[in-house]
Motif scaffolding. Sequence first.
Motif, PDB file in Angstrom:
ATOM      1  N   PRO A  49       8.165  42.197   0.235  1.00 22.98           N
ATOM      2  CA  PRO A  49       8.516  43.500  -0.341  1.00 22.98           C
ATOM      3  C   PRO A  49       9.556  44.207   0.549  1.00 22.98           C
ATOM      4  CG  PRO A  49       6.136  43.194  -0.298  1.00 22.98           C
ATOM      5  CD  PRO A  49       6.739  42.052   0.471  1.00 22.98           C
ATOM      6  N   LYS A  50      10.461  44.929  -0.081  1.00 29.59           N
ATOM      7  CA  LYS A  50      11.586  45.548   0.624  1.00 29.59           C
ATOM      8  C   LYS A  50      11.142  46.384   1.823  1.00 29.59           C
ATOM      9  CE  LYS A  50      15.634  48.447  -0.064  1.00 29.59           C
ATOM     10  NZ  LYS A  50      16.391  49.289  -0.978  1.00 29.59           N
ATOM     11  N   ARG A  51      10.142  47.216   1.647  1.00 29.58           N
ATOM     12  CA  ARG A  51       9.685  48.089   2.728  1.00 29.58           C
ATOM     13  C   ARG A  51       9.185  47.271   3.927  1.00 29.58           C
ATOM     14  NH1 ARG A  51       6.845  53.665   2.438  1.00 29.58           N
ATOM     15  NH2 ARG A  51       8.321  53.728   0.738  1.00 29.58           N
TER      16      ARG A  51
END
Length: 119
Positions: A108-110
């Motif tokens: 996931p990006k975060r």
Amino acid sequence: MKDSIIKYCVEKKGATEDYPFGPDPLVFKIAGKMFALLSEEKGDYSSLTLKCDPVIAESLREQHEAVLPGYHMNKEHWNTILMNGSLPVSDVFDMIDHSYDMVVKNLPKRLRESILGTN
């Protein structure tokens, strides 16, 4: 070569060592996801299994006798490299980089940003 591979893997940002399957193989993970498995035979590390883009995986297998479909893994997405000295360590490091990058890009990006320190 074994020590340099271990050192190279653990120096990857966010990488951890684990033995989730018992005393062998040594597994390297990023955010709990495997990117490398170093297997031992007779007290010496004999193979390294890495994630790989399917097209690149097939090409590497065609080019190098020491690169085989991933042992006990999805053979489309994983390669096992026999650590018999036939591949230069720089090529093995490139394959480790590719595996690590494949796993990181699917986080996931975060989480990916927190590991890599990017925004």
